[in-house]
Design an enzyme around this catalytic site. Structure first.
Site, PDB file in Angstrom:
ATOM      1  N   LYS A  42       0.826  -1.190   0.000  1.00 47.39           N
ATOM      2  CA  LYS A  42       0.000   0.000   0.000  1.00 47.39           C
ATOM      3  C   LYS A  42       0.871   1.255   0.000  1.00 47.39           C
ATOM      4  CE  LYS A  42      -2.918  -2.652   3.036  1.00 47.39           C
ATOM      5  NZ  LYS A  42      -2.391  -3.238   4.282  1.00 47.39           N
ATOM      6  N   GLY A  43       2.175   1.043   0.147  1.00 48.83           N
ATOM      7  CA  GLY A  43       3.087   2.165   0.360  1.00 48.83           C
ATOM      8  C   GLY A  43       3.125   3.201  -0.750  1.00 48.83           C
ATOM      9  N   ASP A  99       7.250   3.023  -2.657  1.00 49.48           N
ATOM     10  CA  ASP A  99       7.536   4.101  -1.719  1.00 49.48           C
ATOM     11  C   ASP A  99       9.033   4.240  -1.459  1.00 49.48           C
ATOM     12  OD1 ASP A  99       7.594   1.653  -0.386  1.00 49.48           O
ATOM     13  OD2 ASP A  99       6.256   2.255   1.242  1.00 49.48           O
ATOM     14  N   ASP A 102      14.881  -0.203  -0.143  1.00 49.96           N
ATOM     15  CA  ASP A 102      15.687  -0.467   1.048  1.00 49.96           C
ATOM     16  C   ASP A 102      16.729  -1.523   0.664  1.00 49.96           C
ATOM     17  OD1 ASP A 102      16.696  -0.975   3.560  1.00 49.96           O
ATOM     18  OD2 ASP A 102      14.822  -1.568   4.473  1.00 49.96           O
ATOM     19  N   VAL A 152      11.678   5.266   8.363  1.00 55.39           N
ATOM     20  CA  VAL A 152      10.838   6.460   8.192  1.00 55.39           C
ATOM     21  C   VAL A 152       9.374   6.076   7.987  1.00 55.39           C
ATOM     22  CG1 VAL A 152      12.702   7.901   7.271  1.00 55.39           C
ATOM     23  CG2 VAL A 152      11.337   6.512   5.699  1.00 55.39           C
ATOM     24  N   ASP A 158       4.552   3.101   6.290  1.00 52.62           N
ATOM     25  CA  ASP A 158       3.869   2.792   7.536  1.00 52.62           C
ATOM     26  C   ASP A 158       4.789   2.203   8.595  1.00 52.62           C
ATOM     27  OD1 ASP A 158       4.137   0.252   6.018  1.00 52.62           O
ATOM     28  OD2 ASP A 158       3.010  -0.593   7.698  1.00 52.62           O
ATOM     29  N   ARG A 164       0.623   6.179   7.346  1.00 51.95           N
ATOM     30  CA  ARG A 164       0.742   6.353   5.896  1.00 51.95           C
ATOM     31  C   ARG A 164       0.186   7.695   5.441  1.00 51.95           C
ATOM     32  NH1 ARG A 164       2.041   1.297   3.727  1.00 51.95           N
ATOM     33  NH2 ARG A 164       1.127  -0.499   4.752  1.00 51.95           N
TER      34      ARG A 164
END
Ligand code: IMP
Ligand code: MG
Length: 178
Positions: A42-43, A99, A102, A152, A158, A164
């Protein structure tokens, strides 16, 4: 919600200005192509809405539900595809939106999957990328901001499903993470 934030890292205005720049780059690269955007749930939802409003090209928008964090603050290293069907990308020019990059495993796994489905081209776009040593891990084709190796939240990101909807990217207070 705001009281749980230790520090605002990137505020709303700065994000919006950067989106103008990213949108122009995407426009230039995808103009004239049969374009499909695949946003990762959902990011990427807030990022997708704000970025794509700035890209007046003919495109289809698809969402893909993948998980790699399973609710904590460390990547699990396992990328799960939670959908039963994948978007039809055969012969199309695909832009994956996420989003944050990483470890890069999520984007890598989704990219491979969509290539297997016959996509003509797959490019990747992230709002954030963590500045950590990456040997074999890919960089995204378009990156909004490079940040340090810290956890973050906000603007789609989230912690345990929350935060979010913050309009900025920030760092949580230690007392909240516990
Ligand atoms: P990767 O597969 O390790 O690149 O992880 C990418 C996914 O992990 C992103 O789509 C996010 O959902 C999640 N993630 C990575 N870093 C953070 C963070 O700092 N805050 C919240 N979610 C994160
Ligand atoms: Mg996530």
């Amino acid at each position: 919600m705001h009281q749980d934030i230790e520090k605002v890292l990137i505020d709303e205005e700065v994000i919006k200005k950067r989106l103008d720049v990213l949108a122009e780059k995407v426009m230039a690269d995808f103009e004239g192509e049969s374009m499909v955007v695949v946003a990762l749930l959902k990011g990427a939802v807030l990022f997708m809405a704000d970025l794509l409003r700035r890209v007046p090209l003919s495109m289809e928008i698809e969402c893909l539900n993948v998980a790699s964090y399973h609710g904590g603050t460390e990547s699990s290293g396992v990328v799960s595809f939670l959908d039963h069907t994948l978007p039809d990308v055969a012969g199309r020019h695909v832009l994956i939106l996420d989003d944050i990059l990483d470890t890069g495993r999520t984007l890598d796994a989704v990219m491979e999957k969509l290539k297997q489905q016959g996509a003509a081209e797959v490019k990747t776009c992230v709002l954030l990328a963590k500045d950590i040593p990456r040997e074999e891990v890919m960089a995204a084709d378009y990156t909004g901001f490079v940040i340090g190796d810290e956890f973050v939240v906000g603007y789609g990101l989230d912690y345990r499903g929350r935060y979010r909807n913050l309009p900025y990217v920030g760092i949580l207070k230690q007392s909240v993470i516990g």
